[in-house]
Design a protein around this motif. Structure first.
Motif, PDB file in Angstrom:
ATOM      1  N   LYS A 118     -23.154 -12.873  24.969  1.00 38.44           N
ATOM      2  CA  LYS A 118     -24.525 -13.272  24.677  1.00 38.44           C
ATOM      3  C   LYS A 118     -24.588 -14.576  23.891  1.00 38.44           C
ATOM      4  N   LEU A 119     -23.604 -14.801  23.007  1.00 39.06           N
ATOM      5  CA  LEU A 119     -23.585 -16.049  22.239  1.00 39.06           C
ATOM      6  C   LEU A 119     -23.443 -17.235  23.186  1.00 39.06           C
ATOM      7  N   ASP A 120     -22.526 -17.147  24.109  1.00 35.80           N
ATOM      8  CA  ASP A 120     -22.320 -18.208  25.099  1.00 35.80           C
ATOM      9  C   ASP A 120     -23.578 -18.403  25.943  1.00 35.80           C
ATOM     10  N   MET A 121     -24.179 -17.301  26.347  1.00 33.72           N
ATOM     11  CA  MET A 121     -25.379 -17.378  27.185  1.00 33.72           C
ATOM     12  C   MET A 121     -26.526 -18.066  26.437  1.00 33.72           C
ATOM     13  N   PHE A 122     -26.716 -17.717  25.185  1.00 35.80           N
ATOM     14  CA  PHE A 122     -27.811 -18.278  24.386  1.00 35.80           C
ATOM     15  C   PHE A 122     -27.606 -19.773  24.139  1.00 35.80           C
ATOM     16  N   LEU A 123     -26.393 -20.141  23.678  1.00 37.48           N
ATOM     17  CA  LEU A 123     -26.128 -21.548  23.373  1.00 37.48           C
ATOM     18  C   LEU A 123     -26.148 -22.403  24.640  1.00 37.48           C
ATOM     19  N   SER A 124     -25.641 -21.869  25.735  1.00 39.24           N
ATOM     20  CA  SER A 124     -25.664 -22.613  27.001  1.00 39.24           C
ATOM     21  C   SER A 124     -27.090 -22.814  27.489  1.00 39.24           C
ATOM     22  N   PHE A 125     -27.933 -21.803  27.280  1.00 42.15           N
ATOM     23  CA  PHE A 125     -29.344 -21.942  27.668  1.00 42.15           C
ATOM     24  C   PHE A 125     -30.022 -23.063  26.882  1.00 42.15           C
ATOM     25  N   LEU A 126     -29.774 -23.117  25.564  1.00 39.74           N
ATOM     26  CA  LEU A 126     -30.364 -24.174  24.750  1.00 39.74           C
ATOM     27  C   LEU A 126     -29.873 -25.548  25.193  1.00 39.74           C
TER      28      LEU A 126
ATOM     29  N   SER B 225     -32.082 -39.105  17.012  1.00 41.45           N
ATOM     30  CA  SER B 225     -32.317 -39.021  18.454  1.00 41.45           C
ATOM     31  C   SER B 225     -31.003 -39.088  19.228  1.00 41.45           C
ATOM     32  N   VAL B 226     -30.101 -39.981  18.806  1.00 43.51           N
ATOM     33  CA  VAL B 226     -28.794 -40.111  19.471  1.00 43.51           C
ATOM     34  C   VAL B 226     -27.998 -38.817  19.344  1.00 43.51           C
ATOM     35  N   VAL B 227     -27.977 -38.248  18.146  1.00 40.94           N
ATOM     36  CA  VAL B 227     -27.233 -37.002  17.929  1.00 40.94           C
ATOM     37  C   VAL B 227     -27.819 -35.876  18.773  1.00 40.94           C
ATOM     38  N   PHE B 228     -29.123 -35.756  18.755  1.00 39.16           N
ATOM     39  CA  PHE B 228     -29.790 -34.657  19.472  1.00 39.16           C
ATOM     40  C   PHE B 228     -29.568 -34.752  20.976  1.00 39.16           C
ATOM     41  N   VAL B 229     -29.604 -35.971  21.514  1.00 41.12           N
ATOM     42  CA  VAL B 229     -29.463 -36.149  22.957  1.00 41.12           C
ATOM     43  C   VAL B 229     -28.018 -35.947  23.406  1.00 41.12           C
ATOM     44  N   ASN B 230     -27.065 -36.395  22.598  1.00 39.89           N
ATOM     45  CA  ASN B 230     -25.653 -36.334  22.995  1.00 39.89           C
ATOM     46  C   ASN B 230     -24.994 -34.983  22.726  1.00 39.89           C
ATOM     47  N   ALA B 231     -25.455 -34.260  21.719  1.00 39.78           N
ATOM     48  CA  ALA B 231     -24.795 -33.007  21.327  1.00 39.78           C
ATOM     49  C   ALA B 231     -24.708 -31.981  22.468  1.00 39.78           C
ATOM     50  N   PRO B 232     -25.758 -31.748  23.266  1.00 44.52           N
ATOM     51  CA  PRO B 232     -25.637 -30.752  24.339  1.00 44.52           C
ATOM     52  C   PRO B 232     -24.576 -31.099  25.375  1.00 44.52           C
ATOM     53  N   THR B 233     -24.430 -32.390  25.697  1.00 43.41           N
ATOM     54  CA  THR B 233     -23.398 -32.786  26.662  1.00 43.41           C
ATOM     55  C   THR B 233     -22.009 -32.537  26.087  1.00 43.41           C
ATOM     56  N   VAL B 234     -21.830 -32.872  24.811  1.00 41.11           N
ATOM     57  CA  VAL B 234     -20.540 -32.609  24.160  1.00 41.11           C
ATOM     58  C   VAL B 234     -20.277 -31.108  24.134  1.00 41.11           C
ATOM     59  N   PHE B 235     -21.306 -30.326  23.844  1.00 38.67           N
ATOM     60  CA  PHE B 235     -21.171 -28.861  23.855  1.00 38.67           C
ATOM     61  C   PHE B 235     -20.650 -28.373  25.205  1.00 38.67           C
ATOM     62  N   ARG B 236     -21.220 -28.880  26.291  1.00 38.97           N
ATOM     63  CA  ARG B 236     -20.796 -28.456  27.629  1.00 38.97           C
ATOM     64  C   ARG B 236     -19.333 -28.823  27.890  1.00 38.97           C
ATOM     65  N   ILE B 237     -18.931 -30.018  27.461  1.00 42.53           N
ATOM     66  CA  ILE B 237     -17.547 -30.457  27.670  1.00 42.53           C
ATOM     67  C   ILE B 237     -16.588 -29.584  26.870  1.00 42.53           C
ATOM     68  N   VAL B 238     -16.909 -29.365  25.585  1.00 44.29           N
ATOM     69  CA  VAL B 238     -16.039 -28.556  24.719  1.00 44.29           C
ATOM     70  C   VAL B 238     -15.972 -27.125  25.230  1.00 44.29           C
TER      71      VAL B 238
END
Length: 386
Positions: free
Chosen positions: A151-159, A256-269
């Motif tokens: 569920k943790l993975d599902m929730f964070l991936s959804f965000l 704005s830079v942090v907010f926009v880039n963080a989800p992509t980094v999350f997906r890669i990690v």
């Protein structure tokens, strides 16, 4: 005085960058001399493409560091009679400044050369640090999502997917518009996002020194004191010592830079973590009783460093382009800012008559992004040899 010839202009510009040349030569000589002791960074000097990219990036890093001694005029200053002047035009007699506008004047009689050099400082203040913060957010959330799953993975991936569903430029535009800024949303976002570097460092040190209580207590105390001090100054502008503060417009762009880039980094990690957590050395760490965060940060993360370092370089380039785009549209940074995007926008209005005000910052932006891309290619090439 007579206007300078192009040969003289190039020679004087070359001379103005003397501190940069000295710094670059010093770094290259020392790096090549000790490259066998410097790990992946040292191996970069075995790649021609990587060295060219590194040289371009290093040029702009040193330009940003020594900008105060390189510029010839105040980047915001206006000299009478210098509006839209061609490169090499002498300044009026009696003005106690550098004798020429080396790259001409813009539509407000400001020195194009000095504005181009000062623009590198703004890029280097925002792009690398904001990308680093985005990586800390992405790593802090991506590793547990991959390690624990469920569920943790599902929730964070959804965000992450929810944020990534917006076009990047549109999301940037929304975050820096005056209407959104007036709501205070960027400041509250800074308050949340800037906690992640502190959390990351605390968890990293706690996992590493868990079996050494004295060292752990000392490192964690120092991290919390320094981290919270910087956090109060940067995020809330409430540094009790009054040393650290960030201009509101810079903070908005940074967030704005942090907010926009963080989800992509999350997906890669997350993707790297899902693959690496099945390796034998991770199972061995779990067998000998290592905690989850130790396994994530000291077993999984180091083995994902190659792709992450490459993406870090590329992402700084993407951020540089986005900053230029924001400046071009007059968003985020101050209207008189010498950032490259704003300078290009000021110069494009007279592009067919006087191309130099737009051409100089455009070439600067292009060369930095090219250098970052070549550097990433060189790092990728060498990391694959490990």
């Amino acid at each position: 005085m007579e206007p300078l010839s192009w040969g003289s202009i190039i020679a004087q510009i070359f001379a103005q960058f003397t501190p940069v040349w000295i710094g670059m030569v010093t770094v290259f000589v020392l790096s090549i001399r000790f490259k066998r002791r410097l790990g992946l960074y040292g191996k970069l000097f075995d790649s021609t493409v990587g060295m060219i990219g590194f040289a371009l990036v290093l040029f702009w890093v040193f330009t940003a560091l020594f900008a105060g001694s390189i510029i010839t005029h105040d980047p915001l200053g206006q000299l009478s009679g210098m509006k839209n002047k061609l490169p090499g035009t002498p300044v009026p007699d009696g003005v106690d400044v550098y004798a020429y506008y080396l790259l001409g004047g813009d539509n407000l009689a400001r020195d194009v050369f000095s504005r181009m050099v000062s623009g590198s400082t703004i890029v280097m203040q925002i792009a690398p640090l904001a990308t680093l913060f985005a990586f800390m957010v992405g790593i802090t959330l991506g590793l547990p999502a991959a390690y624990y799953g469920g569920k943790l993975d599902m929730f964070l991936s959804f965000l992450a997917n929810l944020i990534l569903a917006f076009p990047v430029i549109l999301l940037f535009y929304l975050l820096v518009t005056p209407e959104i800024v007036k709501t205070g949303l960027p400041k509250y976002m800074a308050g949340v996002l800037f906690l992640f570097p502190i959390v990351f460092m605390v968890v990293l040190l706690n996992a590493r020194f868990f079996t050494q209580p004295a060292k752990r207590a000392a490192y964690l105390t120092a991290t919390l004191v320094v981290g919270l001090w910087i956090y109060l100054g940067v995020a809330w502008n409430t540094d009790p010592l009054g040393i650290i503060s960030v201009p509101p417009n810079i903070l908005i762009v940074f967030v704005s830079v942090v907010f926009v880039n963080a989800p992509t980094v999350f997906r890669i990690v997350r993707g790297l973590g899902l693959d690496i957590k099945t390796r034998d050395y991770v199972a061995a760490a779990q067998t000998r009783g290592e905690g989850p965060w130790y396994t994530m940060l000291w077993e999984i993360l180091p083995n994902a460093r190659g792709p992450l370092i490459v993406d870090f370089c590329l992402r700084i380039g993407y951020t540089t382009i986005l900053l230029g785009t924001l400046g071009f549209f007059g968003l985020g940074l101050a209207p008189e800012s010498p950032d490259w995007g704003t300078t290009i926008n000021d110069g494009r209005k007279l592009l067919s008559i006087y191309p130099h005000p737009a051409l100089a910052p455009a070439l600067a932006l292009m060369s930095l992004v090219l250098g970052l891309n070549l550097l990433a290619d060189g790092l990728r090439e060498e990391s694959l040899k490990d």
